[in-house]
Design a protein around this motif. Structure first.
Motif, PDB file in Angstrom:
ATOM      1  N   ALA A 154      59.446 -52.539   4.384  1.00 20.46           N
ATOM      2  CA  ALA A 154      60.147 -51.279   4.655  1.00 20.46           C
ATOM      3  C   ALA A 154      60.149 -50.385   3.422  1.00 20.46           C
ATOM      4  N   CYS A 155      60.338 -49.087   3.648  1.00 17.67           N
ATOM      5  CA  CYS A 155      60.474 -48.133   2.546  1.00 17.67           C
ATOM      6  C   CYS A 155      61.735 -48.500   1.754  1.00 17.67           C
ATOM      7  N   PRO A 156      61.642 -48.664   0.426  1.00 21.39           N
ATOM      8  CA  PRO A 156      62.826 -49.063  -0.333  1.00 21.39           C
ATOM      9  C   PRO A 156      63.913 -47.979  -0.355  1.00 21.39           C
ATOM     10  N   CYS A 157      63.535 -46.739  -0.061  1.00 13.94           N
ATOM     11  CA  CYS A 157      64.515 -45.646  -0.120  1.00 13.94           C
ATOM     12  C   CYS A 157      65.254 -45.466   1.207  1.00 13.94           C
ATOM     13  N   CYS A 158      64.520 -45.470   2.334  1.00  5.92           N
ATOM     14  CA  CYS A 158      65.182 -45.156   3.608  1.00  5.92           C
ATOM     15  C   CYS A 158      65.054 -46.290   4.620  1.00  5.92           C
ATOM     16  N   ALA A 159      64.401 -47.396   4.237  1.00  2.00           N
ATOM     17  CA  ALA A 159      64.240 -48.601   5.085  1.00  2.00           C
ATOM     18  C   ALA A 159      63.359 -48.384   6.305  1.00  2.00           C
ATOM     19  N   PRO A 175      57.720 -45.966  -1.521  1.00  2.00           N
ATOM     20  CA  PRO A 175      58.418 -45.055  -0.612  1.00  2.00           C
ATOM     21  C   PRO A 175      57.502 -44.525   0.491  1.00  2.00           C
ATOM     22  N   CYS A 176      58.100 -44.254   1.664  1.00  2.00           N
ATOM     23  CA  CYS A 176      57.346 -43.663   2.783  1.00  2.00           C
ATOM     24  C   CYS A 176      57.010 -42.212   2.427  1.00  2.00           C
ATOM     25  N   GLN A 177      56.190 -41.601   3.292  1.00  2.00           N
ATOM     26  CA  GLN A 177      55.735 -40.229   3.010  1.00  2.00           C
ATOM     27  C   GLN A 177      56.902 -39.256   2.856  1.00  2.00           C
ATOM     28  N   ARG A 178      57.890 -39.368   3.762  1.00  2.00           N
ATOM     29  CA  ARG A 178      59.007 -38.424   3.715  1.00  2.00           C
ATOM     30  C   ARG A 178      59.790 -38.569   2.420  1.00  2.00           C
ATOM     31  N   CYS A 179      60.060 -39.831   2.006  1.00  2.00           N
ATOM     32  CA  CYS A 179      60.838 -40.035   0.787  1.00  2.00           C
ATOM     33  C   CYS A 179      60.069 -39.592  -0.455  1.00  2.00           C
ATOM     34  N   GLN A 180      58.721 -39.621  -0.380  1.00  2.00           N
ATOM     35  CA  GLN A 180      57.936 -39.134  -1.517  1.00  2.00           C
ATOM     36  C   GLN A 180      58.024 -37.616  -1.629  1.00  2.00           C
TER      37      GLN A 180
HETATM   38 ZN   LIG Z   1      61.510 -43.610   3.192  1.00  2.00          ZN
END
Ligand SMILES: [Zn+2]
Ligand SMILES: [Zn+2]
Length: 238
Positions: free
Chosen positions: A45-50, A60-65
């Motif tokens: 999972a994305c460490p920022c938003c799971a 991080p996923c694209q959105r969190c980047q």
């Molecule tokens: Zn994310």
């Protein structure tokens, strides 16, 4: 003391039974090893938003980047898939409070497996008083209560207040879900320290927890982590 004594007696009279299949529970838990192995764990999972990531992808996923959220990390150990989705729905919409204990214990067990410094307190995402009257309880608070007890982290039930009644996120499309929680929360009780875990039942677009985090940051929280039982993938904006 009395509660643990009663639990001990209860286990002698009624051996722990798996809540999902009725088989014998393992080591004093109402979950059998087979069902435990089948739970939909949100491991990659994305460490920022799971947000669940494709196998092999890290970071991080694209959105969190491109658009970092107002919280640093998210810990959401399960996917919003069977049986976790059903257990959460039964808790929220049919008042099955035993599911809060069960889900909270699974969450606390997953939390105990990771190596991270504990926060100074756990704050549940609050319900508006009107919704609280309708439902009779706040599922996020019930889950936070179990997580706090098992992890020995102070619970701050009134750390945030809900000041605006908003339609349930489940009735809205992805675009409406982004703006619905804006202005819905206000600061509550003073924070005991700068590290806060914000607890909810399900994270979908992360807009509710992001708005809560924005308020907590303005109230002095420097390190905010989102905790939830399950991560649902947001439906694409039409
Ligand atoms: Zn994310
Ligand atoms: Zn089972």
């Amino acid at each position: 003391m009395l509660a643990s004594w009663l639990t001990g007696i209860q286990h002698l009279i009624l051996p722990p039974t798996c809540l999902l299949c009725g088989a014998s529970g393992a080591a004093g838990q109402d979950l059998c090893p087979g069902c435990a192995a089948d739970l939909p764990r949100n491991i990659s999972a994305c460490p920022c938003c799971a947000l669940p990531l494709p196998a092999g992808q890290t970071g991080p996923c694209q959105r969190c980047q491109s658009q970092p959220l107002d919280f640093a990390r998210a810990f959401v150990p399960f996917h919003y898939h069977p049986p976790v989705d059903y257990l959460i729905q039964e808790l929220k919409f049919h008042g099955r409070l035993i599911h809060a204990r069960w889900l909270g214990e699974r969450f606390a067990a997953a939390l105990a497996e990771r190596d991270a410094p504990p926060p100074d307190c756990i704050i549940p995402v609050p319900l508006h008083p009107r919704r609280l009257r309708e439902r009779g309880f706040n599922q996020a608070l019930e889950l936070a209560r179990i997580a706090a007890r098992h992890s020995r982290i102070p619970l701050l039930p009134a750390g945030l207040r809900r000041i605006r009644h908003t339609p349930p996120q489940t009735r809205l499309d992805a675009r409406q879900r982004q703006t619905n929680p804006l202005g819905a929360f206000a600061p509550g009780a003073p924070l005991p320290g700068p590290r806060v875990a914000l607890m909810d039942d399900v994270v979908t677009t992360a807009s509710t927890v992001a708005e809560c985090a924005r308020i907590l940051r303005a109230s002095g929280a420097a390190d905010i982590e989102v905790w939830a039982i399950a991560r649902a993938a947001a439906t694409p904006t039409p």
